[in-house]
Design an enzyme around this catalytic site. Structure first.
Site, PDB file in Angstrom:
ATOM      1  N   HIS A   1      72.956  61.664  76.161  1.00  0.00           N
ATOM      2  CA  HIS A   1      74.318  62.266  75.842  1.00  0.00           C
ATOM      3  C   HIS A   1      75.488  61.361  76.146  1.00  0.00           C
ATOM      4  O   HIS A   1      75.214  60.589  76.875  1.00  0.00           O
ATOM      5  CB  HIS A   1      74.337  63.606  76.580  1.00  0.00           C
TER       6      HIS A   1
ATOM      7  N   ASP B   1      85.259  65.053  79.840  1.00  0.00           N
ATOM      8  CA  ASP B   1      84.793  66.422  79.959  1.00  0.00           C
ATOM      9  C   ASP B   1      84.831  67.141  81.114  1.00  0.00           C
ATOM     10  O   ASP B   1      85.641  66.490  82.138  1.00  0.00           O
ATOM     11  CB  ASP B   1      83.101  66.356  79.784  1.00  0.00           C
TER      12      ASP B   1
HETATM   13  P1  PGA Z   1      75.813  58.857  85.842  1.00  0.00           P
HETATM   14  O1  PGA Z   1      76.190  60.070  84.363  1.00  0.00           O
HETATM   15  O2  PGA Z   1      76.920  57.964  85.411  1.00  0.00           O
HETATM   16  O3  PGA Z   1      76.151  59.724  86.814  1.00  0.00           O
HETATM   17  O4  PGA Z   1      74.283  58.232  85.184  1.00  0.00           O
HETATM   18  C1  PGA Z   1      76.045  59.351  83.133  1.00  0.00           C
HETATM   19  C2  PGA Z   1      76.187  60.709  82.122  1.00  0.00           C
HETATM   20  O5  PGA Z   1      75.307  61.563  82.352  1.00  0.00           O
HETATM   21  O6  PGA Z   1      76.933  60.543  81.160  1.00  0.00           O
END
Ligand code: PGA
Length: 252
Positions: free
Chosen positions: A138, A67
Protein backbone atom coordinates in the site's frame (compact mmCIF):
# COMPACT_ATOMS: atom_id res chain seq x y z
CA UNK A 1 11.90 5.04 -11.39
CA UNK A 2 15.46 5.47 -10.11
CA UNK A 3 16.88 3.74 -7.05
CA UNK A 4 19.41 4.95 -4.52
CA UNK A 5 20.81 2.25 -2.24
CA UNK A 6 21.45 3.27 1.38
CA UNK A 7 23.48 1.27 3.90
CA UNK A 8 20.89 1.38 6.65
CA UNK A 9 17.99 3.38 8.13
CA UNK A 10 20.31 6.22 9.19
CA UNK A 11 21.84 6.51 5.74
CA UNK A 12 18.43 6.30 4.01
CA UNK A 13 17.12 9.11 6.24
CA UNK A 14 20.23 11.24 5.61
CA UNK A 15 19.96 10.84 1.84
CA UNK A 16 16.25 11.69 1.99
CA UNK A 17 16.70 14.83 4.11
CA UNK A 18 19.56 16.05 1.92
CA UNK A 19 17.35 15.64 -1.15
CA UNK A 20 14.37 17.42 0.44
CA UNK A 21 16.55 20.27 1.74
CA UNK A 22 17.92 20.83 -1.77
CA UNK A 23 14.36 21.05 -3.07
CA UNK A 24 13.42 23.52 -0.31
CA UNK A 25 16.46 25.69 -1.09
CA UNK A 26 15.50 25.75 -4.77
CA UNK A 27 11.85 26.60 -3.98
CA UNK A 28 11.22 28.12 -0.53
CA UNK A 29 7.43 27.97 -1.07
CA UNK A 30 7.46 24.32 -2.10
CA UNK A 31 4.33 22.19 -1.64
CA UNK A 32 5.36 19.00 0.19
CA UNK A 33 3.38 15.79 0.44
CA UNK A 34 4.17 14.10 3.75
CA UNK A 35 3.81 10.63 5.21
CA UNK A 36 3.57 9.20 8.72
CA UNK A 37 4.90 5.91 10.11
CA UNK A 38 8.24 4.66 11.39
CA UNK A 39 9.98 5.17 8.06
CA UNK A 40 10.08 9.00 7.77
CA UNK A 41 10.64 9.69 11.49
CA UNK A 42 14.42 10.12 11.29
CA UNK A 43 14.05 12.18 8.11
CA UNK A 44 11.84 14.59 10.09
CA UNK A 45 14.38 14.64 12.94
CA UNK A 46 17.06 15.58 10.41
CA UNK A 47 14.91 18.44 9.08
CA UNK A 48 14.33 19.70 12.63
CA UNK A 49 18.07 19.55 13.39
CA UNK A 50 18.86 21.44 10.20
CA UNK A 51 16.19 24.04 11.00
CA UNK A 52 17.69 24.64 14.44
CA UNK A 53 21.32 24.65 13.27
CA UNK A 54 21.08 26.27 9.84
CA UNK A 55 17.83 28.21 10.08
CA UNK A 56 16.13 26.67 7.03
CA UNK A 57 12.71 28.29 7.06
CA UNK A 58 9.35 26.61 6.46
CA UNK A 59 7.28 29.81 6.68
CA UNK A 60 6.21 29.71 3.06
CA UNK A 61 5.93 25.94 2.75
CA UNK A 62 2.59 24.19 2.34
CA UNK A 63 2.18 20.54 3.34
CA UNK A 64 -0.41 17.88 2.57
CA UNK A 65 -0.37 14.57 4.39
CA UNK A 66 -1.37 11.39 2.65
CA UNK A 67 -3.93 10.07 5.08
CA UNK A 68 -5.71 10.06 8.43
CA UNK A 69 -7.68 7.54 10.46
CA UNK A 70 -11.45 7.96 10.43
CA UNK A 71 -12.80 8.54 13.93
CA UNK A 72 -9.71 9.96 15.65
CA UNK A 73 -9.48 13.64 16.54
CA UNK A 74 -6.29 15.61 15.96
CA UNK A 75 -5.39 15.52 19.64
CA UNK A 76 -5.66 11.72 19.85
CA UNK A 77 -2.06 10.45 20.24
CA UNK A 78 -2.59 7.91 17.46
CA UNK A 79 -3.99 10.36 14.93
CA UNK A 80 -1.72 11.35 12.10
CA UNK A 81 -2.33 15.04 12.90
CA UNK A 82 -0.89 14.41 16.37
CA UNK A 83 2.03 12.49 14.88
CA UNK A 84 2.90 15.27 12.45
CA UNK A 85 2.56 18.03 15.05
CA UNK A 86 4.82 16.20 17.48
CA UNK A 87 7.32 14.67 15.07
CA UNK A 88 7.78 17.74 12.86
CA UNK A 89 5.49 20.77 12.78
CA UNK A 90 5.89 21.87 16.43
CA UNK A 91 9.66 21.99 16.00
CA UNK A 92 9.96 24.09 12.83
CA UNK A 93 8.60 27.52 11.87
CA UNK A 94 5.79 26.35 9.59
CA UNK A 95 2.48 28.18 10.23
CA UNK A 96 0.01 25.51 11.39
CA UNK A 97 -2.56 26.76 8.87
CA UNK A 98 -0.15 25.77 6.07
CA UNK A 99 -0.27 22.13 7.18
CA UNK A 100 -3.08 20.00 5.81
CA UNK A 101 -4.22 16.56 6.93
CA UNK A 102 -7.63 15.05 6.13
CA UNK A 103 -10.10 15.53 8.97
CA UNK A 104 -10.94 12.07 10.30
CA UNK A 105 -13.87 13.48 12.26
CA UNK A 106 -15.56 15.26 9.34
CA UNK A 107 -19.34 14.79 9.49
CA UNK A 108 -19.52 14.53 5.75
CA UNK A 109 -16.53 12.42 4.77
CA UNK A 110 -17.30 12.54 1.04
CA UNK A 111 -17.28 16.31 1.16
CA UNK A 112 -14.03 16.26 3.16
CA UNK A 113 -12.41 14.20 0.39
CA UNK A 114 -13.55 16.65 -2.30
CA UNK A 115 -12.37 19.60 -0.23
CA UNK A 116 -8.94 18.00 0.20
CA UNK A 117 -8.56 17.51 -3.54
CA UNK A 118 -9.66 21.09 -4.22
CA UNK A 119 -7.17 22.44 -1.69
CA UNK A 120 -4.27 20.57 -3.29
CA UNK A 121 -5.30 22.00 -6.69
CA UNK A 122 -5.63 25.51 -5.24
CA UNK A 123 -2.01 25.35 -4.14
CA UNK A 124 -0.86 24.27 -7.60
CA UNK A 125 -0.38 20.58 -6.81
CA UNK A 126 2.28 18.76 -4.80
CA UNK A 127 5.90 19.36 -5.80
CA UNK A 128 7.51 16.52 -3.84
CA UNK A 129 5.60 13.63 -2.24
CA UNK A 130 7.28 11.47 0.39
CA UNK A 131 5.98 7.91 0.56
CA UNK A 132 6.49 4.85 2.70
CA UNK A 133 5.33 1.42 1.56
CA UNK A 134 3.22 -1.17 3.35
CA UNK A 135 4.24 -4.82 3.45
CA UNK A 136 1.22 -5.43 1.21
CA UNK A 137 2.37 -2.70 -1.18
CA UNK A 138 0.00 0.00 0.00
CA UNK A 139 0.94 3.64 -0.56
CA UNK A 140 -0.90 6.07 1.66
CA UNK A 141 -3.70 3.81 2.82
CA UNK A 142 -4.49 2.60 -0.69
CA UNK A 143 -4.81 -1.10 -0.04
CA UNK A 144 -4.43 -3.82 -2.73
CA UNK A 145 -7.27 -3.63 -5.25
CA UNK A 146 -7.62 0.16 -5.07
CA UNK A 147 -8.13 1.48 -8.63
CA UNK A 148 -5.17 3.39 -10.05
CA UNK A 149 -7.76 6.04 -11.02
CA UNK A 150 -8.75 6.68 -7.38
CA UNK A 151 -8.85 10.17 -5.89
CA UNK A 152 -8.98 11.05 -2.17
CA UNK A 153 -11.42 8.57 -0.64
CA UNK A 154 -12.37 6.49 2.40
CA UNK A 155 -10.91 3.03 2.58
CA UNK A 156 -11.48 0.01 4.78
CA UNK A 157 -8.11 -1.01 6.22
CA UNK A 158 -6.87 -4.53 5.57
CA UNK A 159 -6.54 -6.69 8.64
CA UNK A 160 -2.77 -6.99 8.00
CA UNK A 161 -2.47 -3.19 8.02
CA UNK A 162 -4.42 -2.93 11.28
CA UNK A 163 -2.19 -5.59 12.83
CA UNK A 164 1.00 -3.85 11.59
CA UNK A 165 -0.20 -0.51 12.99
CA UNK A 166 -1.49 -1.95 16.27
CA UNK A 167 2.06 -1.57 17.62
CA UNK A 168 1.20 2.10 18.19
CA UNK A 169 -2.11 1.32 19.98
CA UNK A 170 -2.91 -0.40 23.28
CA UNK A 171 -4.72 -3.19 21.47
CA UNK A 172 -5.78 -4.25 17.98
CA UNK A 173 -9.41 -3.46 18.75
CA UNK A 174 -8.49 0.22 19.16
CA UNK A 175 -7.06 0.50 15.64
CA UNK A 176 -9.62 2.26 13.43
CA UNK A 177 -11.18 0.21 10.66
CA UNK A 178 -11.29 3.04 8.09
CA UNK A 179 -9.11 5.88 6.89
CA UNK A 180 -9.22 8.79 4.49
CA UNK A 181 -6.40 8.61 1.98
CA UNK A 182 -5.24 10.48 -1.07
CA UNK A 183 -6.03 8.24 -4.02
CA UNK A 184 -3.43 6.66 -6.25
CA UNK A 185 -4.15 9.12 -9.06
CA UNK A 186 -3.85 11.98 -6.56
CA UNK A 187 -0.44 10.70 -5.46
CA UNK A 188 0.74 10.22 -9.05
CA UNK A 189 -0.04 13.89 -9.80
CA UNK A 190 2.85 14.95 -7.54
CA UNK A 191 5.64 16.32 -9.71
CA UNK A 192 8.24 14.21 -7.91
CA UNK A 193 7.85 11.20 -5.62
CA UNK A 194 10.36 9.88 -3.10
CA UNK A 195 9.62 6.40 -1.79
CA UNK A 196 11.52 5.32 1.33
CA UNK A 197 11.96 1.73 2.46
CA UNK A 198 14.02 0.33 5.31
CA UNK A 199 14.33 -3.02 7.04
CA UNK A 200 13.85 -6.64 6.02
CA UNK A 201 10.08 -6.54 6.63
CA UNK A 202 9.89 -4.48 3.41
CA UNK A 203 12.14 -6.74 1.27
CA UNK A 204 9.30 -8.77 -0.25
CA UNK A 205 7.35 -5.64 -1.18
CA UNK A 206 10.43 -4.02 -2.72
CA UNK A 207 11.17 -7.10 -4.78
CA UNK A 208 7.64 -7.02 -6.18
CA UNK A 209 7.96 -3.29 -6.86
CA UNK A 210 11.21 -3.74 -8.79
CA UNK A 211 10.29 -6.90 -10.70
CA UNK A 212 6.56 -6.86 -11.41
CA UNK A 213 4.50 -5.05 -14.01
CA UNK A 214 1.99 -2.48 -12.67
CA UNK A 215 -1.09 -4.17 -11.17
CA UNK A 216 -3.84 -2.84 -8.93
CA UNK A 217 -3.21 -5.85 -6.69
CA UNK A 218 0.04 -4.18 -5.69
CA UNK A 219 -0.64 -0.43 -5.31
CA UNK A 220 3.00 0.76 -5.21
CA UNK A 221 3.48 -0.63 -8.71
CA UNK A 222 1.48 2.37 -9.98
CA UNK A 223 4.66 4.38 -9.39
CA UNK A 224 6.11 2.72 -12.49
CA UNK A 225 3.69 4.89 -14.49
CA UNK A 226 5.26 8.09 -13.08
CA UNK A 227 8.20 9.82 -14.77
CA UNK A 228 9.96 11.16 -11.67
CA UNK A 229 10.21 8.66 -8.82
CA UNK A 230 13.26 8.24 -6.60
CA UNK A 231 13.33 5.15 -4.40
CA UNK A 232 15.74 5.28 -1.44
CA UNK A 233 16.06 1.75 -0.12
CA UNK A 234 18.41 0.37 2.49
CA UNK A 235 20.30 -2.90 2.15
CA UNK A 236 17.93 -4.85 4.39
CA UNK A 237 14.90 -3.73 2.40
CA UNK A 238 16.70 -4.72 -0.79
CA UNK A 239 16.69 -8.33 0.48
CA UNK A 240 18.47 -10.71 -1.86
CA UNK A 241 18.63 -8.19 -4.71
CA UNK A 242 21.81 -6.21 -5.26
CA UNK A 243 23.15 -3.27 -7.25
CA UNK A 244 23.84 -5.47 -10.30
CA UNK A 245 20.21 -6.69 -10.38
CA UNK A 246 18.99 -3.11 -10.27
CA UNK A 247 21.42 -2.10 -13.05
CA UNK A 248 20.03 -4.91 -15.23
CA UNK A 249 16.54 -3.59 -14.56
CA UNK A 250 17.76 -0.12 -15.56
CA UNK A 251 16.85 1.25 -12.14
CA UNK A 252 20.28 2.67 -11.28
P1 PGA B 1 5.97 2.29 8.28
O1 PGA B 1 4.63 2.31 7.46
O2 PGA B 1 6.76 3.49 7.82
O3 PGA B 1 5.54 2.45 9.71
O4 PGA B 1 6.64 1.00 7.98
C1 PGA B 1 4.68 2.46 6.08
C2 PGA B 1 3.31 2.26 5.49
O5 PGA B 1 2.53 1.44 6.01
O6 PGA B 1 3.01 2.92 4.48
Amino acid sequence: MKVLIAKNYEDMSGKASEHILNRIKAKPNIVLGLATGSTPTRLYQNLIKDHKENGTSYRQIITFNLDEYVGLSGDHPNSYRYFMDHELFNHIDIPKENTHIPNGLAENIEEECHKYEALIKKHGGIDVQILGIGQNGHIGFNEPGTPFSSRTHVIQLEESTRVANSRFFRSLSEVPTHAITMGIETILEAKEIILLASGKAKAEAMKRLFLEEPTEEFPASALKNHANVLVIVDEEALGDLDEKDLQKLNLI
